[in-house]
Write an enzyme that holds these catalytic residues in place. Structure first.
Site, short mmCIF file in Angstrom:
data_model
loop_
_atom_site.label_atom_id
_atom_site.label_comp_id
_atom_site.label_asym_id
_atom_site.label_seq_id
_atom_site.Cartn_x
_atom_site.Cartn_y
_atom_site.Cartn_z
N SER A 189 -50.60 20.39 10.32
CA SER A 189 -50.70 20.33 11.77
C SER A 189 -51.29 18.99 12.20
CB SER A 189 -51.58 21.47 12.29
OG SER A 189 -51.81 21.33 13.68
N PRO B 189 0.80 -1.23 0.00
CA PRO B 189 0.00 0.00 0.00
C PRO B 189 0.83 1.27 0.00
CG PRO B 189 -0.11 -1.11 2.13
CD PRO B 189 0.55 -2.05 1.18
N GLU C 118 -39.48 26.31 4.07
CA GLU C 118 -38.96 26.06 5.41
C GLU C 118 -37.77 25.11 5.36
OE1 GLU C 118 -43.04 26.68 8.05
OE2 GLU C 118 -42.36 24.66 7.56
N LYS D 66 -54.95 22.98 8.11
CA LYS D 66 -53.79 23.88 8.05
C LYS D 66 -52.76 23.32 7.07
CE LYS D 66 -50.96 26.56 11.30
NZ LYS D 66 -49.63 26.46 10.67
N SER E 273 2.14 11.62 -0.88
CA SER E 273 2.04 11.74 0.58
C SER E 273 0.59 12.07 0.89
CB SER E 273 2.95 12.86 1.09
OG SER E 273 2.60 13.25 2.40
N HIS F 292 -38.97 47.52 5.08
CA HIS F 292 -39.15 47.37 6.53
C HIS F 292 -40.40 46.56 6.86
CE1 HIS F 292 -36.09 50.55 7.30
NE2 HIS F 292 -36.60 51.09 6.20
#
Length: 456
Positions: free
Chosen positions: A312, A124, A325, A318, A133, A182
């Site tokens: 939910s 190996p 998300e 819902k 290396s 804003h």
């Protein structure tokens, strides 16, 4: 109890699972680092195997390695790069900082496979690791993997999302809505223009990543231990890069100062920064979608995202914006890993960075989840949302900020007074302008036309 066999390295004998293709050094690492259970990313293992194949073929051409041995090693490496023997790379991400354990894991697996093929011992270190290396191979493998992931996964996914956003932007050019600064009502804007802003962000992200690719292609290969090239043929790196080009289509080349890419990981930090910027852009887009979709009664409800699952376990009916998300969580993860990359990048004391496995794990994990998230965002959110035109029109009709268009005619103070009264009384701005100014009906209609205000 697992059956074992005895394997040896420079530290002595080790008991290794009998079915393992690796040897003593890999087994030591498995025992030494029982930390996370996370293994090095598949993209990194693939790139490291491609690099080993390239080096074997280069060494054979240079007379540094027996041709039959080189061929057996290269064929074994090709099979690993194609996905074979994935279970033979069990070393934890949190290992020796140079990645020596992963390099020896690869060397031992390839030596075992080549030995079986040739029916003779292949070493190996002396043969598979010839002219290499861990210190140049591991950062080179990281750069190869990252370049391929950026080219093959991130940029195509980014181009696809950009195309979907651009297409919807063109479709929605004539849809006028209330702008917001804003989070408060502002002057009108075309929904198409709003999406065009996203499109510009995505194009800028593409340009940043494409600009970084040439630096990723400069490999520290041939620098070996400390960048000086000890024990490597002077032409090996060039010839190995030619082999990598044949295998990947990317024009890798040796860095002129390989020690700079062994001691430091600035190019990895740079690319991580670009991926973080992409995550910032995607989170802005995801959050805009969530806000516009909010409601459907008490929120903005400007658009309706595709309904994908119940929202939910307790509130029937819902439906939540699950794709934006999920994308936002991906972005948070990418930003967090970028902090790790920054810390890892500065951990290059003197001639070697000693957090290379962490860099590989963080960067390649980020490319994977960003690419997947962008495709989902394109298909299950941007392409499929519906516009609630009545809601947009109603908000525009009651938007007192439209009075901004009259500043030049009636003055800021008069316009502000009309806007405040419109807010207070809940009356259309055009009605108050009609009452309190000398402007006629035609002028008012023209000056307060939201479509014209969106494109002054």
């Amino acid at each position: 109890m697992t059956d074992t066999r005895v394997e040896s390295d420079s530290m002595g004998d080790m008991q290794v699972p009998v079915q393992a293709l690796y040897g003593a050094q890999t087994q030591r690492a498995v025992l030494n680092f029982p930390i996370s259970g996370r293994h090095m990313p598949a993209a990194f293992i693939r790139a490291l195997a491609q690099l080993k194949a390239a080096c074997a073929r280069a060494n054979a051409a240079l007379g540094e390695l027996d041709a039959q041995v080189a061929q057996a090693v290269a064929e074994a490496a090709d099979s690993v790069a194609a996905g074979a023997h994935a279970e033979q790379f069990p070393v934890d991400v949190f290992q020796t900082g140079s990645g020596t354990s992963s390099n020896m894991n690869m060397n031992e697996v390839l030596a075992h496979l080549a030995s079986e093929q040739l029916q003779q011992a292949v070493h190996p270190n002396d043969q598979v690791n010839r002219g290499q290396s861990s210190n140049d191979v591991i950062p080179a493998g990281l750069q190869i993997a990252l370049a391929l992931e950026v080219r093959n996964r991130v940029l195509p996914a980014l181009a696809y999302l950009s195309q979907v956003v651009e297409s919807r932007a063109e479709e929605l050019k004539q849809v006028i809505k209330t702008g917001r600064t804003h989070l408060m009502d502002a002057m009108p804007i075309s929904l198409g223009d709003e999406l065009d802003n996203w499109h510009r962000q995505l194009l800028d992200n593409r340009n940043r990543l494409e600009d970084a690719l040439p630096r990723l292609l400069e490999l520290p290969l041939g620098g070996t231990a400390v960048g000086t090239g000890i024990n490597a043929h002077p032409q090996m790196a060039d010839m190995a890069c030619d082999q990598l080009h044949k295998a990947t289509g990317l024009r890798f080349r040796p860095c002129k100062q390989p020690g700079s890419r062994i001691a430091a990981q600035d190019v990895s930090v740079e690319v991580s920064g670009h991926l973080r910027t992409l995550a910032v852009s995607l989170m802005k887009i995801a959050n805009d979608l969530r806000w516009m979709n909010s409601g459907p009664l008490a929120g903005l409800a400007e658009i309706e995202l595709e309904a994908l699952q119940p929202g939910s376990s307790i509130m029937p009916g819902k439906v939540n914006p699950v794709i934006p998300e999920a994308v936002a969580m991906v972005c948070a993860e990418v930003m967090g890993r970028d902090v790790s990359v920054g810390i890892a990048g500065q951990s290059g004391n003197f001639q070697l960075n000693v957090m290379l496995p962490l860099l590989a794990d963080a960067l390649l994990s980020n490319t994977e989840i960003l690419a997947n998230a962008m495709k989902l965002l394109a298909d299950r959110a941007v392409a499929s949302f519906r516009v609630n035109q009545n809601k947009l029109d109603d908000a525009l009709a009651r938007n007192p900020i439209l009075v901004t268009a009259l500043n030049a005619l009636i003055g800021y103070d008069k316009a502000a007074a009309i806007a405040k009264q419109a807010y207070k009384e809940g009356r259309p701005i055009a009605e108050l302008v009609r009452e309190q100014t000398d402007l006629d009906e035609a002028q008012i209609a023209q000056l307060l036309d939201p479509a014209k205000l969106a494109r002054p």
